[in-house]
Design a protein around this motif. Structure first.
Motif, PDB file in Angstrom:
ATOM      1  N   ASN A   1      -2.848 -29.152 -18.563  1.00  0.00           N
ATOM      2  CA  ASN A   1      -3.189 -28.115 -17.592  1.00  0.00           C
ATOM      3  C   ASN A   1      -4.462 -28.426 -16.814  1.00  0.00           C
ATOM      4  N   LEU A   2      -5.383 -29.131 -17.455  1.00  0.00           N
ATOM      5  CA  LEU A   2      -6.685 -29.410 -16.851  1.00  0.00           C
ATOM      6  C   LEU A   2      -7.046 -30.872 -17.028  1.00  0.00           C
ATOM      7  N   VAL A   3      -7.983 -31.330 -16.234  1.00  0.00           N
ATOM      8  CA  VAL A   3      -8.610 -32.635 -16.446  1.00  0.00           C
ATOM      9  C   VAL A   3     -10.049 -32.370 -16.858  1.00  0.00           C
ATOM     10  N   CYS A   4     -10.693 -33.351 -17.433  1.00  0.00           N
ATOM     11  CA  CYS A   4     -12.049 -33.177 -17.979  1.00  0.00           C
ATOM     12  C   CYS A   4     -13.022 -32.595 -16.955  1.00  0.00           C
ATOM     13  N   ALA A   5     -12.944 -33.101 -15.722  1.00  0.00           N
ATOM     14  CA  ALA A   5     -13.897 -32.683 -14.685  1.00  0.00           C
ATOM     15  C   ALA A   5     -13.703 -31.229 -14.255  1.00  0.00           C
ATOM     16  N   ASP A   6     -12.586 -30.602 -14.630  1.00  0.00           N
ATOM     17  CA  ASP A   6     -12.419 -29.185 -14.312  1.00  0.00           C
ATOM     18  C   ASP A   6     -13.471 -28.340 -15.023  1.00  0.00           C
ATOM     19  N   CYS A   7     -13.852 -28.738 -16.216  1.00  0.00           N
ATOM     20  CA  CYS A   7     -14.860 -27.991 -16.972  1.00  0.00           C
ATOM     21  C   CYS A   7     -16.197 -28.732 -17.067  1.00  0.00           C
ATOM     22  N   HIS A   8     -16.127 -30.030 -17.183  1.00  0.00           N
ATOM     23  CA  HIS A   8     -17.326 -30.850 -17.336  1.00  0.00           C
ATOM     24  C   HIS A   8     -17.593 -31.576 -16.021  1.00  0.00           C
ATOM     25  N   ALA A   9     -17.947 -30.826 -15.004  1.00  0.00           N
ATOM     26  CA  ALA A   9     -18.186 -31.397 -13.675  1.00  0.00           C
ATOM     27  C   ALA A   9     -19.315 -32.415 -13.757  1.00  0.00           C
ATOM     28  N   PRO A  10     -18.999 -33.713 -13.682  1.00  0.00           N
ATOM     29  CA  PRO A  10     -20.005 -34.728 -13.969  1.00  0.00           C
ATOM     30  C   PRO A  10     -21.169 -34.787 -12.989  1.00  0.00           C
ATOM     31  N   HIS A  11     -20.971 -34.343 -11.772  1.00  0.00           N
ATOM     32  CA  HIS A  11     -22.059 -34.418 -10.796  1.00  0.00           C
ATOM     33  C   HIS A  11     -22.829 -33.104 -10.667  1.00  0.00           C
ATOM     34  N   SER A  12     -22.486 -32.121 -11.491  1.00  0.00           N
ATOM     35  CA  SER A  12     -23.246 -30.869 -11.460  1.00  0.00           C
ATOM     36  C   SER A  12     -23.482 -30.288 -12.850  1.00  0.00           C
ATOM     37  N   SER A  13     -23.143 -31.045 -13.906  1.00  0.00           N
ATOM     38  CA  SER A  13     -23.399 -30.611 -15.277  1.00  0.00           C
ATOM     39  C   SER A  13     -24.368 -31.583 -15.927  1.00  0.00           C
ATOM     40  N   ASN A  14     -25.139 -31.069 -16.858  1.00  0.00           N
ATOM     41  CA  ASN A  14     -26.078 -31.910 -17.587  1.00  0.00           C
ATOM     42  C   ASN A  14     -25.518 -32.291 -18.936  1.00  0.00           C
ATOM     43  N   VAL A  15     -26.004 -33.398 -19.473  1.00  0.00           N
ATOM     44  CA  VAL A  15     -25.633 -33.845 -20.802  1.00  0.00           C
ATOM     45  C   VAL A  15     -25.926 -32.707 -21.778  1.00  0.00           C
ATOM     46  N   GLY A  16     -24.963 -32.389 -22.616  1.00  0.00           N
ATOM     47  CA  GLY A  16     -25.132 -31.334 -23.607  1.00  0.00           C
ATOM     48  C   GLY A  16     -24.701 -29.958 -23.147  1.00  0.00           C
ATOM     49  N   ASP A  17     -24.472 -29.777 -21.841  1.00  0.00           N
ATOM     50  CA  ASP A  17     -23.982 -28.484 -21.356  1.00  0.00           C
ATOM     51  C   ASP A  17     -22.577 -28.244 -21.902  1.00  0.00           C
ATOM     52  N   LYS A  18     -22.334 -27.036 -22.344  1.00  0.00           N
ATOM     53  CA  LYS A  18     -21.013 -26.672 -22.835  1.00  0.00           C
ATOM     54  C   LYS A  18     -20.493 -25.525 -21.981  1.00  0.00           C
ATOM     55  N   PRO A  19     -19.464 -25.789 -21.188  1.00  0.00           N
ATOM     56  CA  PRO A  19     -18.932 -24.706 -20.363  1.00  0.00           C
ATOM     57  C   PRO A  19     -18.343 -23.610 -21.239  1.00  0.00           C
ATOM     58  N   GLY A  20     -18.500 -22.387 -20.802  1.00  0.00           N
ATOM     59  CA  GLY A  20     -17.971 -21.264 -21.553  1.00  0.00           C
ATOM     60  C   GLY A  20     -16.567 -20.905 -21.126  1.00  0.00           C
ATOM     61  N   CYS A  21     -15.848 -20.256 -22.014  1.00  0.00           N
ATOM     62  CA  CYS A  21     -14.486 -19.814 -21.693  1.00  0.00           C
ATOM     63  C   CYS A  21     -14.494 -18.888 -20.482  1.00  0.00           C
ATOM     64  N   ASP A  22     -15.575 -18.101 -20.334  1.00  0.00           N
ATOM     65  CA  ASP A  22     -15.630 -17.129 -19.248  1.00  0.00           C
ATOM     66  C   ASP A  22     -15.753 -17.783 -17.876  1.00  0.00           C
ATOM     67  N   SER A  23     -15.907 -19.112 -17.850  1.00  0.00           N
ATOM     68  CA  SER A  23     -15.891 -19.808 -16.567  1.00  0.00           C
ATOM     69  C   SER A  23     -14.535 -19.620 -15.887  1.00  0.00           C
ATOM     70  N   CYS A  24     -13.494 -19.516 -16.697  1.00  0.00           N
ATOM     71  CA  CYS A  24     -12.131 -19.360 -16.162  1.00  0.00           C
ATOM     72  C   CYS A  24     -11.434 -18.095 -16.675  1.00  0.00           C
ATOM     73  N   HIS A  25     -11.741 -17.700 -17.888  1.00  0.00           N
ATOM     74  CA  HIS A  25     -11.051 -16.570 -18.516  1.00  0.00           C
ATOM     75  C   HIS A  25     -11.933 -15.326 -18.477  1.00  0.00           C
ATOM     76  N   ASP A  26     -11.384 -14.213 -18.013  1.00  0.00           N
ATOM     77  CA  ASP A  26     -12.168 -12.981 -17.936  1.00  0.00           C
ATOM     78  C   ASP A  26     -11.754 -11.960 -18.988  1.00  0.00           C
ATOM     79  N   ASP A  27     -11.164 -12.440 -20.084  1.00  0.00           N
ATOM     80  CA  ASP A  27     -10.684 -11.528 -21.122  1.00  0.00           C
ATOM     81  C   ASP A  27     -11.618 -11.432 -22.321  1.00  0.00           C
ATOM     82  N   GLY A  28     -12.828 -11.964 -22.188  1.00  0.00           N
ATOM     83  CA  GLY A  28     -13.828 -11.844 -23.251  1.00  0.00           C
ATOM     84  C   GLY A  28     -13.740 -12.902 -24.319  1.00  0.00           C
ATOM     85  N   ARG A  29     -12.847 -13.865 -24.180  1.00  0.00           N
ATOM     86  CA  ARG A  29     -12.747 -14.892 -25.217  1.00  0.00           C
ATOM     87  C   ARG A  29     -13.960 -15.820 -25.193  1.00  0.00           C
TER      88      ARG A  29
END
Length: 118
Positions: free
Chosen positions: A82-110
């Motif tokens: 469904n996704l590729v790595c860069a969908d969540c881990h945007a390499p040119h705008s994320s820092n090493v160690g950043d962990k994207p949250g589920c709420d980046s895409c899901h609005d159901d509180g998960r």
């Protein structure tokens, strides 16, 4: 004058602590792309150093080092296909160690923790 080992140890420990807390020792956040480029230049991720039109080559490069989404943990597996790595881990705008949250895409509180409990 004789200085005890305890005093020397305390002074040495204080000196190390001061060095560790100095501004020069505190690492600045590093962009994912910068970290990967340090390993092998832009070619670490991009064919001939240039982004592909569809990102497929870059996704293959991610998987060649980090494994497929299906091989990863329970949070990554449902995203396989469904996704590729860069969908969540945007390499040119994320820092090493950043962990994207589920709420980046899901609005159901998960959260990652609640997703792992399922």
């Amino acid at each position: 004058m004789i200085v005890s080992n305890k005093i020397l140890s305390a002074l040495f420990g204080a000196g190390l602590a001061a060095l560790a807390l100095s501004p020069a020792a505190m690492a600045e956040p590093q962009e994912l792309a910068e970290m990967h480029a340090e390993m092998d230049g832009c070619e670490a991720c991009h064919a001939d150093g240039e982004p592909s039109a569809d990102g497929a080559y870059e996704f293959e490069q991610c998987q060649s080092c980090h494994g497929t989404l299906a091989e990863m943990d329970a949070v990554h597996k449902p995203h396989d296909g469904n996704l590729v790595c860069a969908d969540c881990h945007a390499p040119h705008s994320s820092n090493v160690g950043d962990k994207p949250g589920c709420d980046s895409c899901h609005d159901d509180g998960r959260t990652a923790e609640s997703a792992l409990k399922q």
